[in-house]
Structures are given as structure tokens and as C-alpha cells.
Write a protein that holds these residues in place. Sequence first.
Motif, mmCIF file in Angstrom:
data_model
loop_
_atom_site.group_PDB
_atom_site.id
_atom_site.type_symbol
_atom_site.label_atom_id
_atom_site.label_comp_id
_atom_site.label_asym_id
_atom_site.label_seq_id
_atom_site.Cartn_x
_atom_site.Cartn_y
_atom_site.Cartn_z
ATOM 1 N N ASP A 192 69.080 30.839 21.337
ATOM 2 C CA ASP A 192 68.821 29.535 20.776
ATOM 3 C C ASP A 192 70.254 28.110 21.046
ATOM 4 O O ASP A 192 70.941 28.405 21.179
ATOM 5 C CB ASP A 192 69.513 28.256 18.730
ATOM 6 C CG ASP A 192 67.358 29.646 17.943
ATOM 7 O OD1 ASP A 192 66.764 29.733 18.399
ATOM 8 O OD2 ASP A 192 68.439 30.285 17.267
ATOM 9 N N PHE A 193 69.225 26.913 22.186
ATOM 10 C CA PHE A 193 70.081 25.797 22.776
ATOM 11 C C PHE A 193 69.531 24.315 22.022
ATOM 12 O O PHE A 193 68.900 24.711 21.934
ATOM 13 C CB PHE A 193 69.731 26.441 24.174
ATOM 14 C CG PHE A 193 71.004 25.007 24.809
ATOM 15 C CD1 PHE A 193 71.738 25.634 25.296
ATOM 16 C CD2 PHE A 193 70.534 24.007 24.745
ATOM 17 C CE1 PHE A 193 73.312 25.230 25.437
ATOM 18 C CE2 PHE A 193 71.356 23.397 25.464
ATOM 19 C CZ PHE A 193 72.239 23.863 26.012
ATOM 20 N N PHE A 194 71.329 24.021 21.837
ATOM 21 C CA PHE A 194 70.871 22.479 21.031
ATOM 22 C C PHE A 194 71.521 21.473 21.933
ATOM 23 O O PHE A 194 72.607 21.933 22.418
ATOM 24 C CB PHE A 194 71.743 22.827 19.560
ATOM 25 C CG PHE A 194 71.066 23.935 17.968
ATOM 26 C CD1 PHE A 194 69.464 22.904 17.820
ATOM 27 C CD2 PHE A 194 70.792 25.009 18.958
ATOM 28 C CE1 PHE A 194 68.893 24.039 17.352
ATOM 29 C CE2 PHE A 194 70.501 25.062 17.826
ATOM 30 C CZ PHE A 194 69.212 25.629 16.474
ATOM 31 N N ASP A 196 64.979 30.980 20.086
ATOM 32 C CA ASP A 196 64.969 32.166 19.698
ATOM 33 C C ASP A 196 64.206 33.027 20.328
ATOM 34 O O ASP A 196 63.422 33.966 20.653
ATOM 35 C CB ASP A 196 63.657 32.711 18.673
ATOM 36 C CG ASP A 196 64.283 34.587 18.044
ATOM 37 O OD1 ASP A 196 65.080 34.704 18.427
ATOM 38 O OD2 ASP A 196 63.050 35.158 17.436
ATOM 39 N N ILE A 197 64.937 32.678 22.351
ATOM 40 C CA ILE A 197 64.522 33.482 23.519
ATOM 41 C C ILE A 197 64.966 34.802 23.707
ATOM 42 O O ILE A 197 66.093 35.104 23.382
ATOM 43 C CB ILE A 197 65.225 32.313 24.616
ATOM 44 C CG1 ILE A 197 64.360 31.216 24.015
ATOM 45 C CG2 ILE A 197 64.193 32.949 25.485
ATOM 46 C CD1 ILE A 197 63.164 31.174 24.485
ATOM 47 N N GLY A 230 73.106 32.598 19.688
ATOM 48 C CA GLY A 230 72.851 34.506 20.262
ATOM 49 C C GLY A 230 72.812 34.926 21.465
ATOM 50 O O GLY A 230 74.568 34.810 20.801
ATOM 51 N N GLN A 231 72.753 35.843 21.866
ATOM 52 C CA GLN A 231 73.306 37.053 23.171
ATOM 53 C C GLN A 231 73.076 36.432 24.424
ATOM 54 O O GLN A 231 71.671 36.879 24.008
ATOM 55 C CB GLN A 231 73.436 38.546 22.283
ATOM 56 C CG GLN A 231 74.774 38.433 21.276
ATOM 57 C CD GLN A 231 74.601 40.307 21.022
ATOM 58 O OE1 GLN A 231 73.408 40.339 20.628
ATOM 59 N NE2 GLN A 231 75.502 40.214 20.940
ATOM 60 N N VAL A 232 73.785 36.474 25.892
ATOM 61 C CA VAL A 232 73.506 36.251 26.498
ATOM 62 C C VAL A 232 74.500 37.849 27.691
ATOM 63 O O VAL A 232 75.537 37.403 27.496
ATOM 64 C CB VAL A 232 73.522 35.473 27.494
ATOM 65 C CG1 VAL A 232 73.063 35.301 28.931
ATOM 66 C CG2 VAL A 232 72.488 33.933 27.115
ATOM 67 N N LEU A 233 73.838 39.327 27.343
ATOM 68 C CA LEU A 233 74.204 39.625 27.900
ATOM 69 C C LEU A 233 74.471 40.032 29.393
ATOM 70 O O LEU A 233 73.249 40.328 29.858
ATOM 71 C CB LEU A 233 73.955 41.120 26.836
ATOM 72 C CG LEU A 233 74.328 41.465 25.383
ATOM 73 C CD1 LEU A 233 73.679 42.536 24.981
ATOM 74 C CD2 LEU A 233 75.923 40.934 25.341
#
Length: 276
Positions: A36-38, A47-48, A89-92
Amino acid sequence: METTERGVPLSLEESVVAGASNGKKEVVRISVRHLDFFYGKFQALHDINLDILRNQVTALIGPSGCGKSTFLRTLNRMNDIIPGARLSGQVLLDGEDIYDKGVDVIALRRRVGMVFQKPNPFRMSIRENVEYGPRLHGIRDKKRLAEIVERSLKQAALWDEVKDNLNKSAEELSGGQQQRLCIARTLAVDPEVILMDEPCSALDPASTYRIEQLMDEMRANYTIVIVTHNMQQAARVSQRTAFFLKGELIEVGNTEDIFSRPRDKRTEDYIQGRFG
């Protein structure tokens, strides 16, 4: 042990992924989970969940304002510089969360390079543009720098056009040449992933063709993610396509399937030009 395209050993988890999918070698290079990005109170991404596969071009498509470029910039933390921006969230990247507190953002952006919509060469010579990143990372040896300049310009299909004029101002190059110079500048720091935000939108058809050819050649050694509004371009250059709409990831899959057999009616309507 099997290695990535840059010679990094694959983890056990990655090796399992590589052996999946009907025997096809498909390794996840970047895995995004529940992102989620704001921008302040405005939620731009919802919710990507998306996997970026190694040695493939992934195209992000969708109408203006749908969150494509915002998502692209989360992959190397370019949004960090925007006041009030935040995410969950996570960016792996190769299994490691790039948003962990201990991550060196400069080192991250060396691994995950960015090419912007409008060519942005520095106000210096062609040679100095390509040397800039390596110098920033501590390389000072003139012979080594010369090798990097030649290699990077060759990879960007620009060497033959500029090799006799490396001290010429980069601003004197044509728009297409400037964009290839920016690609060379990105390649000079030896990245693993290259992000491209509409890299051909300001270029003529001939220059666009050169950049598209270049992307196809580069994916043998790099993982590429491109934002594009051009449906034909997405179909030509990418192996996977992700369709965004109103900050949501509607559908992702093999490009051929997305364009010929989309599962979601909204994807079909967009591709057919019914909106956007």
C-alpha cells in the motif's frame, strides 16, 4: 551452484522457483507483497502483489494516474524523497526487503537503476556522464574508467556514434542519443535491474525502435521493468504485462495472454481502447 545473471548464487528458494512452471527457468528477482502506498492521506496503491521475473521485460500498463509510475519508483525507493510519502508491505529484492532500516539506499539504487521519461543527461561531456556513477562509487583509475565508458556505450548501442567525440557536450546529442546515453550511464554502475518510466514517450519512431531493440538485447543480462502507455510497445518488448487501474493491480500474466486472452473485462476494455 546456479547463479543469477550477475553471478550471484541463487538461494534455495529461488532455485525451487526456477525449477517450477512446467520446467521453464523462471526466477523471481523482485517480489512485491501487500504493498500500500500513500501520498499524505491519499492512497495511490492498494494491496499490490506482483513478482518481477529475472531476464524478462515486465511492462506496466494502464491509464494516466493509475499508479504505474508510483509503483515503479517503489522498486528502488525513489519515492523516499517525496514529503509525506509512506508505504506498508514488502518489496523483496532477491529475498531481502529493500525497506528494512539497515538497507543502504545508495547501494540499492546501484543495483536497481532508473531511466526516466525525459532524457536527462548531465551538463557535462558524454564521457563524464558515463563516468559519473563509477566515480561516485570510488573508481578513479583512468584505464578502468575508459573501459567502463566503452563497455557501457556499446551496451547502449551508442559507441559507434560518439566514440570520436567523447568530450562533446551531452546536450548536443539528439533526443534519442541522449536517452541511450542515460541508459549507458545507468549501465555503467553494473545494475541488476533497470526501471524505465516511459523511456520512449519523447522520442521519434526511429529512436523508439532503437530503444526497443536495445531492451530486447539487454534482457539477456538484466531484469527490466517498463512503464508505457503504448500498447503496441508493451506487446513488442515485454514477456510479462501487468495492468493497473485506480491504484489496483487488476491482472498480470504472459504478455501474449494479457493481449489475446485477458481474464478481466476491464483489461480487455483498456487494451481495446474503450477507455484510458
